[in-house]
Structure formats: C-alpha cells, structure tokens
Design a protein around this motif. Structure first.
Motif, PDB file in Angstrom:
ATOM      1  N   ASN A  39       0.810  -1.204   0.000  1.00  0.00           N
ATOM      2  CA  ASN A  39       0.000   0.000   0.000  1.00  0.00           C
ATOM      3  C   ASN A  39       0.848   1.260   0.000  1.00  0.00           C
ATOM      4  OD1 ASN A  39       0.977  -0.365   2.572  1.00  0.00           O
ATOM      5  ND2 ASN A  39      -0.889   0.306   3.599  1.00  0.00           N
ATOM      6  N   PHE A  40       2.111   1.147  -0.406  1.00  0.00           N
ATOM      7  CA  PHE A  40       2.985   2.304  -0.491  1.00  0.00           C
ATOM      8  C   PHE A  40       3.204   2.769  -1.934  1.00  0.00           C
ATOM      9  CE2 PHE A  40       4.240  -0.014   3.276  1.00  0.00           C
ATOM     10  CZ  PHE A  40       4.369   0.967   4.230  1.00  0.00           C
ATOM     11  N   GLY A  41       2.870   1.932  -2.884  1.00  0.00           N
ATOM     12  CA  GLY A  41       3.346   2.186  -4.237  1.00  0.00           C
ATOM     13  C   GLY A  41       2.350   2.850  -5.137  1.00  0.00           C
ATOM     14  N   GLY A  42       2.618   2.740  -6.420  1.00  0.00           N
ATOM     15  CA  GLY A  42       1.761   3.310  -7.446  1.00  0.00           C
ATOM     16  C   GLY A  42       2.571   4.076  -8.467  1.00  0.00           C
ATOM     17  N   ILE A  43       1.935   4.301  -9.607  1.00  0.00           N
ATOM     18  CA  ILE A  43       2.544   5.102 -10.655  1.00  0.00           C
ATOM     19  C   ILE A  43       1.576   6.223 -10.997  1.00  0.00           C
ATOM     20  CG2 ILE A  43       1.655   3.466 -12.377  1.00  0.00           C
ATOM     21  CD1 ILE A  43       3.916   4.272 -14.213  1.00  0.00           C
ATOM     22  N   SER A  44       2.079   7.449 -10.958  1.00  0.00           N
ATOM     23  CA  SER A  44       1.274   8.621 -11.286  1.00  0.00           C
ATOM     24  C   SER A  44       1.459   8.931 -12.774  1.00  0.00           C
ATOM     25  CB  SER A  44       1.711   9.816 -10.434  1.00  0.00           C
ATOM     26  OG  SER A  44       0.945  10.954 -10.745  1.00  0.00           O
ATOM     27  N   PHE A  45       0.340   9.181 -13.451  1.00  0.00           N
ATOM     28  CA  PHE A  45       0.361   9.374 -14.897  1.00  0.00           C
ATOM     29  C   PHE A  45       0.376  10.863 -15.231  1.00  0.00           C
ATOM     30  CE2 PHE A  45      -0.787   5.065 -14.462  1.00  0.00           C
ATOM     31  CZ  PHE A  45      -0.563   4.425 -15.670  1.00  0.00           C
ATOM     32  N   LYS A 546       5.391  28.069   4.722  1.00  0.00           N
ATOM     33  CA  LYS A 546       5.530  26.936   3.811  1.00  0.00           C
ATOM     34  C   LYS A 546       4.672  25.786   4.315  1.00  0.00           C
ATOM     35  CE  LYS A 546      10.198  27.941   2.104  1.00  0.00           C
ATOM     36  NZ  LYS A 546      11.561  27.410   1.893  1.00  0.00           N
ATOM     37  N   ILE A 547       4.010  25.096   3.384  1.00  0.00           N
ATOM     38  CA  ILE A 547       3.148  23.980   3.725  1.00  0.00           C
ATOM     39  C   ILE A 547       3.638  22.743   2.987  1.00  0.00           C
ATOM     40  CG2 ILE A 547       0.793  23.066   3.678  1.00  0.00           C
ATOM     41  CD1 ILE A 547      -0.206  25.945   3.790  1.00  0.00           C
ATOM     42  N   TYR A 548       3.874  21.676   3.741  1.00  0.00           N
ATOM     43  CA  TYR A 548       4.368  20.408   3.208  1.00  0.00           C
ATOM     44  C   TYR A 548       3.338  19.313   3.489  1.00  0.00           C
ATOM     45  CZ  TYR A 548       9.005  22.694   3.421  1.00  0.00           C
ATOM     46  OH  TYR A 548      10.070  23.547   3.275  1.00  0.00           O
ATOM     47  N   THR A 549       3.347  18.271   2.660  1.00  0.00           N
ATOM     48  CA  THR A 549       2.519  17.092   2.924  1.00  0.00           C
ATOM     49  C   THR A 549       3.364  15.831   2.810  1.00  0.00           C
ATOM     50  OG1 THR A 549       1.805  16.830   0.622  1.00  0.00           O
ATOM     51  CG2 THR A 549       0.432  18.194   2.055  1.00  0.00           C
ATOM     52  N   LEU A 550       2.918  14.798   3.533  1.00  0.00           N
ATOM     53  CA  LEU A 550       3.557  13.483   3.500  1.00  0.00           C
ATOM     54  C   LEU A 550       2.443  12.450   3.470  1.00  0.00           C
ATOM     55  CD1 LEU A 550       6.299  11.842   3.838  1.00  0.00           C
ATOM     56  CD2 LEU A 550       5.698  11.745   6.268  1.00  0.00           C
ATOM     57  N   THR A 551       2.448  11.572   2.472  1.00  0.00           N
ATOM     58  CA  THR A 551       1.367  10.601   2.310  1.00  0.00           C
ATOM     59  C   THR A 551       1.429   9.525   3.385  1.00  0.00           C
ATOM     60  OG1 THR A 551       1.449  10.956  -0.082  1.00  0.00           O
ATOM     61  CG2 THR A 551       0.248   9.023   0.685  1.00  0.00           C
ATOM     62  N   TYR A 552       0.261   9.251   3.980  1.00  0.00           N
ATOM     63  CA  TYR A 552       0.162   8.148   4.938  1.00  0.00           C
ATOM     64  C   TYR A 552       0.040   6.822   4.173  1.00  0.00           C
ATOM     65  CZ  TYR A 552      -1.499   5.039   8.538  1.00  0.00           C
ATOM     66  OH  TYR A 552      -1.617   3.976   9.395  1.00  0.00           O
ATOM     67  N   PRO A 553       0.650   5.729   4.656  1.00  0.00           N
ATOM     68  CA  PRO A 553       1.489   5.635   5.851  1.00  0.00           C
ATOM     69  C   PRO A 553       2.914   6.080   5.574  1.00  0.00           C
ATOM     70  CG  PRO A 553       1.238   3.472   4.876  1.00  0.00           C
ATOM     71  CD  PRO A 553       0.376   4.387   4.062  1.00  0.00           C
ATOM     72  N   ALA A 554       3.548   6.644   6.573  1.00  0.00           N
ATOM     73  CA  ALA A 554       4.938   7.073   6.426  1.00  0.00           C
ATOM     74  C   ALA A 554       5.864   5.865   6.440  1.00  0.00           C
ATOM     75  CB  ALA A 554       5.314   8.029   7.553  1.00  0.00           C
ATOM     76  N   GLU A 598     -11.558  -7.165  -2.426  1.00  0.00           N
ATOM     77  CA  GLU A 598     -11.564  -5.863  -1.773  1.00  0.00           C
ATOM     78  C   GLU A 598     -10.211  -5.610  -1.151  1.00  0.00           C
ATOM     79  OE1 GLU A 598     -13.720  -4.115   2.161  1.00  0.00           O
ATOM     80  OE2 GLU A 598     -14.754  -5.562   0.920  1.00  0.00           O
ATOM     81  N   LEU A 599      -9.520  -4.552  -1.568  1.00  0.00           N
ATOM     82  CA  LEU A 599      -8.196  -4.259  -1.056  1.00  0.00           C
ATOM     83  C   LEU A 599      -8.284  -3.259   0.076  1.00  0.00           C
ATOM     84  CD1 LEU A 599      -6.127  -4.011  -4.340  1.00  0.00           C
ATOM     85  CD2 LEU A 599      -6.330  -5.930  -2.789  1.00  0.00           C
ATOM     86  N   ILE A 600      -7.206  -3.180   0.798  1.00  0.00           N
ATOM     87  CA  ILE A 600      -7.156  -2.237   1.898  1.00  0.00           C
ATOM     88  C   ILE A 600      -7.255  -0.820   1.374  1.00  0.00           C
ATOM     89  CG2 ILE A 600      -5.450  -1.192   3.453  1.00  0.00           C
ATOM     90  CD1 ILE A 600      -6.860  -3.427   4.692  1.00  0.00           C
ATOM     91  N   THR A 601      -8.044   0.020   2.061  1.00  0.00           N
ATOM     92  CA  THR A 601      -8.100   1.434   1.734  1.00  0.00           C
ATOM     93  C   THR A 601      -7.301   2.184   2.775  1.00  0.00           C
ATOM     94  OG1 THR A 601     -10.119   1.648   3.024  1.00  0.00           O
ATOM     95  CG2 THR A 601     -10.354   1.269   0.666  1.00  0.00           C
ATOM     96  N   LEU A 602      -6.866   3.368   2.373  1.00  0.00           N
ATOM     97  CA  LEU A 602      -6.093   4.147   3.319  1.00  0.00           C
ATOM     98  C   LEU A 602      -6.971   4.646   4.444  1.00  0.00           C
ATOM     99  CD1 LEU A 602      -3.836   6.195   0.926  1.00  0.00           C
ATOM    100  CD2 LEU A 602      -3.214   4.261   2.341  1.00  0.00           C
ATOM    101  N   PRO A 603      -6.376   4.842   5.673  1.00  0.00           N
ATOM    102  CA  PRO A 603      -7.188   5.206   6.811  1.00  0.00           C
ATOM    103  C   PRO A 603      -7.637   6.655   6.771  1.00  0.00           C
ATOM    104  CG  PRO A 603      -4.898   5.072   7.416  1.00  0.00           C
ATOM    105  CD  PRO A 603      -4.994   4.639   5.982  1.00  0.00           C
TER     106      PRO A 603
END
Length: 894
Positions: A39-45, A546-554, A598-603
């Motif tokens: 649940n960490f991966g993926g490819i952005s198009f 400045k505003i930063y984001t970090l995708t869960y889970p870290a 059904e796969l896990i969804t992010l919390p």
C-alpha cells in the motif's frame, strides 16, 4: 513494509523464510497492513499538463502479451489527482479489437464524473458514476473486470458494486495486450491520459488464481516487475509514488504573511489558516490554492504575535493576542472578527500550548515562557468573556516548561509530551529537556505522568500538535533540535506505553529563530496526508509560510536523510524484507490464493476536523538490545502447547466455530440469525483489514445489496437494535457508532479469541520470540480457521488471518533447534495443518522434526498423504518429490 526495488531483483522461493530470519531485527519498522503489504506504491500518470510525448503510459507485457483461453480477470487500484481531464485508464486490445476503460469528467448537466467501458468503439452499459469523495487525492477505488470469451459477457466491479453485460465479444485473438494511460500502438493509439494513479495491478486465471501481479513499488527507471510470473511492464515517463511516503512534498510558499501570524487548521474544511492583522489567508489542501479575505477593519492586534485555533465542534476560527488578551471569533460571512482590545506589557506565555475543549466550551493555554521564566500554569477562557482565568490542577504537576506538544486523547483527556524548562522555572538555573508524557484530565482537574525517559545527548523538541493513532497506542510528532538555528523537522513515531520512538520520514529545513518561527503538524483526513506548516520571519514585518505534505502511511528510513546522504547502503535490507514479506502472501500460496475482491483502503480520521486522530495498526518499536531476537529461548521439552480452555461464561469464540456464551453461561449462538451474525462479524472484523470501523453504506452494500436507501436504513436500524439486545446478555461488549463508523467495544472481563489473536500479534511485534504468546497462538490455531459466513469478503479475511498465524509460527520454528525440540515443532505443524491441510509450511516443519527423530517412515507417510490431497484438489502432482525435499533440506516450493 514496502520499499522500491530494481526490476532485476527476483525472489528465490527456497530462500524466503531463511532470508526473513536474517533480518528479524528489522521487524516492527514498517506500518503494518495484514491484508495487503503493497500500500505504499503506485505510478502517477502525467496528463494534459505535459506535452503528448511526455505523457505516461504503462504496457504490462509488451513482449509476451497474455494468452486467453476462456476468461481473464483484471483488477487494480485507481486514484485521481485531477478530476477534470478525460482519458484512457487502460486499453486492452488484440490484433483487431480493443476494449477501453475511459474516465469522463463531470460536464455541464452531469451530476458526477464517471468511468465507462467502450467495446471496440461502441458504448456499453458498464458505466459507474464516481462520487466526489472517490475523486480526492489518495482515495483509492478498487476496479475488477472479468472478460469471458466463451460466454461473451463482461462484468465490471467498482468498490463492491457490480454490473454485467451480455453479448460483448471478447477480442477474437488468443493473445491480448494491456496498456494503461498513453498507448503508442499505431492501430490502437491513445494519447489522452487522465490525471490518475494506479497500483496493485493483478491478472487472474478463470479459477481466480493470481497469474500476474504488479505492485508498482519501483523508485526509479522505466520498468516494473510482475512478482508472480516475472513479466516486465514497460513505462514511459513514469512518476513512482513510493517516495511520497517518506519525502515531504512542498505544496506552497506564501511570503506576504504578517510579522508573527497565527496558524490554524481544519481537516473538515481542508484549510490551513494564516491569521493576519488585516487579512485571512486560506490554503485549500484539495485544490492546492490560496484564498485571501480582507477584513473590513483591523483585527486589533499590534505588531507582535497572533495565536489562532480552529475549534471544530463550534466550527469557529479563534484568535488572541500573544499577551493573553481576549479571544476573538471570526465571522466568515462578514469577514470580520469580534474586537480584540490588545493588552500591553510583557508576556510569560511564548510557545505555550493552546487547545479547545468541547465539553466545557473553553479555550485553554498551558505552560509557556517569558521574562526569563518557564511556567506550568493552565489558563482557560470562556468564549464571550473578557479575561483568561487560572485553572487549578492537582496530581503529578509537570515542571514549568515551553515548547511542549499536545493532542486530544479521549473525552476530556489530553496527552502532553516533552518540552524544555526546569524544576524551578527560573532560566538562570539552567534549561533541561523533558522526554515525558502526561495525561491532563479536565474532568477532575488532574495531571498524571505516564512515563519519563532520560535526557538525550542529542536533544529535540516537538512542534505544537501531536497526531494520535486511532488505536491510541502511538503518537506522531514533528521534531527538531531547538539549539540549532538551521534545524530540520522530521516525523517521529512514539509508543505511548513505553516512550520508545523512531524517525519515519526525511527532513524539512527549519530555520528555528525562537519566537520568530513556528512549526505545526496536522493530519488531513480527506487525502490521508500529514501536513506540516512552517512559519519563518524573514523580514522585519513579514513572515514566510511553507506547507508540506507526506502521504500516509509514512515509511521509515534509518537514519533521517539529509542533503548529501548516500541512500544506497540504507535501502538493501528493506528491499530484501519487502520482497520476502510480499512473497509469503502473494507467492507462497499461489495455487490456493483467490484474487482479492476488496483491497485495503487508506485510513481516515476518527475525529472530524481535529486533525489529530486517524486509524492504523499498532507498530511497536524493536528492542535492539534484546538478545532473544537472535538466540530465542526455546520452550522446555516438558511444556506442551495445550489448547487454552474457554471460560465457562461471558465469551465470544470465532476460531473453529461461532459460539457466544452469555454472563449466565448460556449458549446464545443460535439467537444470532445469519444476517445478525453477518452484521456482527463485519463490525467486529472490518478494522482488522481496514484499520477503521465500517460505515453504514458499506454495511448495506455487503449485507443488503439491491435495497433502496430507505429500505436499507430501516432494516439496518432494526438489525443493529437486535444485535445490541443480544450483546446486552454479555458483560462489557457493545456496538458503538462514532464518527460515522460502527465498531465493537470490549472492556473488562470478557473473552474474545479474535481479540486475543490481535493482542498476540501486537505482543509479538514487540518481542517476536516470546514464548507465552506463541503458546496462546498455537492454542488458537488448534481450534481451526475462523468460522465465518460463506461470503467472498469473509473468505478472503479467513485466508489472510490463517496466513498471518502460519507466518508467525513458522518464523518461531525457524529459531528453534528442531532436533532438540522436535515434539514441540510437530505440534506446531499440526496446528498449522488444522488451519490449512494443504499448507506447505506445516509439511516442511513436521518432516524436519520427524526426520530428526529418525522416523523416516512416518515422514514418508506424511508426505504421501499430503501429496494425495494435493493431487485430488489440483489434479496435478505435488511439484517436489520426497527425495527432492530431503535433498533440498525440506525447502518446499513456492
């Protein structure tokens, strides 16, 4: 944990378990996900923001294609970072025909965006509307398509909703190609690419055995590996997402803020507020855009600091003078504030903690510094009044301090962590760091210290707000070294029970200038992101925000990566751990594993707007000094893994059989009708796979599909009421509905074997070779698999729970001297067979133990019995002979 890996790395099946044991000290570093480790991966198009030649495409098997006999199942997770661009999600084609899944944005006259399957240029009825929430960044949709060549139908499933259409001919060739996003095939060229992210692509055979799986967890390059069949997917201009889970992403910089503006946050509104004297700046975390609201008149605060806070229960933005003057309330309709009469003089409340308590409807301020003194005073302010009042406290009063951190815990309880100060509060007597945790209980005006850890040589403090996990076992803090002006902020995970902590992100530059700078941490529920807001006074009258984001889970990286750090040496143990861990779930049981519906969804958060609570499984740190991690203490031969006896009353049993016994010792299992039982099991078990409770819509879609909204509401209400009446016959068990989610609450003296299983897993995360929880786990396994309703969702859950238990028991056996403790190993093998009679792991460890006892004929008989069952089920011979297993040291095939 998942990290990126090179496509040249392959899994050697026979080494999986032995490699895992080599890296046992790394256990606990990852965010747990028992359902799906990828649940960490993926490819952005890359989409229309880029030239056509730089848009992203992903062809799954360009060299081989896919052979088609009768039916193909394609499943993947899909998320959108833009919802206004039409394009091809994927195109499946043979030499002559194509099937396209298209994303259609909302246009005038349409109620929502949608996805639709196009069959060889013609529209189909396989179309789903996409609600707005499903289009938010990092919100994942699970798509599953079945193409049946023989019966000429296609079905499409989106997040559990299924549609099917007959008479759609599958491509006429026996071989197909599948390409996501841009397709450069001359006959089937597709250049329109939606703003999407794809992960976890699976292709399955007619009997639902996974044939190919691309988790898309690469970090760089233009290829991705199928970890089942080792096909190589070819990507053009990919943006791999795994790094978004450990690298903070700068979203915006604003340089026109006041000297020391106030910072506030609302997760419900998706806004970061920057409160200035003459204007309110609002940054929308969904649209990633700023809005400026100019006030008709000045806020009334002079040149010094503004403190601000968003009270979610009141839906109110508040602000006050740094000298603790009256609190102003913002009116968004008139863009004006209730007047603040600024005070004069010095303050002793720099870097204090502020929070709003809904039960008392008051704003509170704790601690702070000024006039060369630290304080531990708690002040309260009743909205509508003019002055702050001292709130007396009793109990374990904390030392005077500033630069502490705080989060809401439950009810009127708050957790306070760390800070700097000293026993007297007088700065001239020295400053020390505090690494302690207190519970502040407003209901009885007490403070209680949970623990205190020694001061560190490399001291740090945390930003104002802490993030609390939903299971209330962990805290997340944004930490920095206050002694350095050129400091850096990193995300730290802290165990609430012990204070053990670890860094789980890279760093953000932070020019700490005492009162002229600030940093805060929030959690945005709608996009499942940590949000860091950094304020720095760069000029005499202006600050930069400045505003930063970090995708869960870290994703943790030891140590924190700074500029110039060589990351190559840090990654390879995690790569091995990732591949082996994934192999246990997705490859080891390849012949028996069904494609997951059904796969896990992010919390998401449990407390609306607060930005302080979200769901996750407990991830306890390692005790690296524990020598038992390397040389576990084996059980004494005289100790037998005896099955734990159930209590005589007040218990719930799920393993082996479904059984509920009330407080009087009466079996009331028969009173749970199939629907009530299904309802109870869904509410109880759903958090195991989703790390959050189940909402009403999901309950309805699984138990009462096809019902109208009103019918479902009435039936659900009646069923919940019946279930609650049944649970009232037990002590300390109840159904709760909080924050739009259903969950089961246990307290006190009630036994539930599934809860015991979760407690065992948590205990073994901390001490992986502790004997007592292993004994309990064997006792649970001896009862058998979970006794659940016949349903695909429950079938998948049953499979993953059994796999989880088998993984733990096998890891324990790997640490034992099998020859010395052969009888115990045999019992563990029998327990595993009780979960799955065709489990390779049980065959391997039992044969090892029997051979160590010189019981060759018994081992041979065991093998023959296993091989016969295997042939009967799969209609093929077991892939390794008895002699080969002995010759290969009993390493079973993966």
């Amino acid at each position: 944990m998942r990290m990126g890996y090179s496509s040249s790395v392959s899994i050697v099946p026979g080494l999986i378990l032995s490699i895992l044991s080599l890296f046992a000290p790394l256990k606990g570093q990852a965010e747990k996900n028992p359902r799906n480790p990828y649940n960490f991966g993926g490819i952005s198009f890359q989409s229309h923001d880029f030239p056509v030649e730089e848009r992203t495409g992903l062809e799954l098997s360009p060299k081989q294609g896919f052979n088609v006999d009768s039916r193909v199942l394609l499943e993947f997770d899909l998320s959108f970072y833009r919802n206004d661009i039409m394009g091809y999600i994927f195109r499946m084609h043979s030499s002559k025909k194509s099937y396209d899944l298209i994303f259609l944005p909302r246009v005038r006259g349409e109620h929502s965006a949608s996805i639709q399957l196009i069959a060889d240029g013609s529209e189909t009825h396989l179309k789903f509307n996409l609600p707005d929430y499903s289009l938010l960044r990092n919100n994942w949709n699970t798509l599953r398509l079945v193409f049946d060549k023989k019966s000429e139908w296609i079905s499409m499933e989106l997040n559990g909703q299924i549609k099917r259409e007959e008479g759609l001919f599958y491509p006429d060739a026996d071989k197909i190609n599948i390409c996501f996003g841009k397709n450069t095939n001359e006959r089937f060229k597709a250049l329109d690419v939606p703003g999407m992210v794809v992960r976890n692509i699976k292709i399955s055979t007619p009997d639902k055995k996974i044939d190919a799986f691309w988790p898309l967890i690469e970090r760089k390059g233009d290829t991705a590996e199928d970890i089942i069949s080792h096909r190589t997917a070819q990507a053009c201009y990919p943006k791999w997402l795994i790094e978004s889970h450990y690298q903070w992403q700068l979203r915006t910089t604003r340089k026109d803020a006041d000297y020391l503006p106030g910072i506030a946050f609302s997760s419900g509104l998706s806004n970061v507020f920057v409160v200035n004297r003459n204007k309110l700046l609002r940054f929308d975390l969904l649209r990633l855009k700023w809005t400026t609201d100019a006030y008709p008149q000045d806020l009334g605060i002079n040149e010094k600091a503004i403190y601000s806070y968003y009270a979610p229960q009141r839906k109110q933005l508040l602000a006050y003078d740094y000298r603790m003057g009256p609190v102003a309330e913002y009116n968004p309709k008139t863009l004006s504030w209730s007047k603040i009469n600024a005070l004069t003089g010095m303050t002793s409340h720099w870097h204090h903690l502020q929070f709003y308590d809904s039960a008392s409807d008051r704003l509170y301020a704790l601690g702070g510094y000024g006039m060369y003194r630290f304080n531990n005073t708690l002040l309260s302010f009743q909205l509508g009044e003019k002055n702050w009042k001292k709130f007396p406290l009793k109990g374990d009063l904390m030392e005077p301090r500033s630069l502490s951190s705080l989060t809401h815990y439950k009810d009127q309880k708050y957790l306070v962590f760390g800070g700097i100060g000293n026993q007297t509060g007088r700065q001239e007597l020295g400053v020390e760091n505090f690494y302690d945790l207190y519970v502040l209980d407003l209901s009885d005006s007490t403070m209680r210290r949970l623990w205190s850890r020694p001061e560190l040589a490399d001291n740090f403090v945390a930003a104002h707000s802490l993030i609390l996990s939903e299971d209330k076992q962990s805290l997340y803090a944004l930490c920095y070294k206050y002694q350095k002006q050129n400091s850096a902020l990193s995300l730290l995970k802290i165990d609430i029970q012990t204070g053990e902590n670890k860094v789980i992100s890279d760093s953000i530059p932070y020019p700490f200038k005492d009162v002229r700078s600030s940093a805060d941490l929030f959690f945005h529920t709608k996009t499942s992101e940590f949000v860091a807001v950094v304020r720095d006074n760069v000029e005499k009258n202006n600050s930069e925000v400045k505003i930063y984001t970090l995708t869960y889970p870290a994703v943790p990286l030891p140590p924190v990566l700074q500029a110039g750090t060589n990351t190559k040496k840090l990654w390879w143990p995690y790569v091995v751990l990732l591949l082996t861990g994934g192999a246990l779930i997705f490859i080891k049981k390849r012949k028996q594993t069904n494609i997951s519906k059904e796969l896990i969804t992010l919390p998401s958060t449990a407390k609306k707007d607060s930005g302080t609570n979200f769901q996750e499984k407990k991830d306890t740190p390692d005790d690296m000094s524990d020598s038992s991690a390397i040389n576990p203490v084996p059980p004494a031969p005289s100790e037998v893994f005896a099955q734990k006896k159930l209590p005589e009353k007040n218990y719930i049993r799920l393993f082996g059989k479904f059984e509920v016994v009330n407080r009087n010792g009466e079996d009331i299992s028969k009173n749970f009708t199939p629907k009530i039982r299904q309802l109870f099991l869904l509410i109880l078990l759903y958090p195991y796979t989703h790390r959050r409770g189940i909402n009403s819509n999901r309950l309805t879609s699984i138990i009462w599909p096809g019902s109208t909204t009103q019918e479902a509401k009435n039936t659900r209400s009646i069923s919940i009421r019946r279930l609650r009446l049944l649970l009232k016959e037990l002590d300390f068990a109840n159904i709760q509905f909080e924050d739009n989610q259903w969950h089961v609450e246990f307290s006190g003296e009630i036994y539930c074997d599934f809860k015991e299983f979760l407690d065992i897993r948590s205990s073994l995360d901390k001490s992986p070779n502790e004997l007592a929880p292993i004994r309990k786990l064997v006792g649970i396994a001896q009862r058998g698999q979970l006794a659940l309703i016949e349903n695909e969702w429950f079938d998948d859950l049953k499979e993953f729970v059994s796999s989880d238990i088998i993984r733990i028991l096998d890891g324990f056996v790997e640490q034992l001297n099998v020859q010395q403790y052969a009888h115990e190993v045999i019992e563990i093998g029998d327990a595993i067979f009780n979960l799955d009679p065709l489990e390779d792991t049980a065959l391997r460890i039992k044969m090892q133990a029997l051979l160590s006892l010189n019981k060759h004929s018994t081992a041979h008989a065991l093998y023959n019995k296993f091989a016969q069952k295997y042939y009967k089920l799969f209609d093929e011979n077991y892939p390794m002979t008895f002699q080969e297993m002995i010759r290969n040291k009993i390493d079973t095939p993966e």
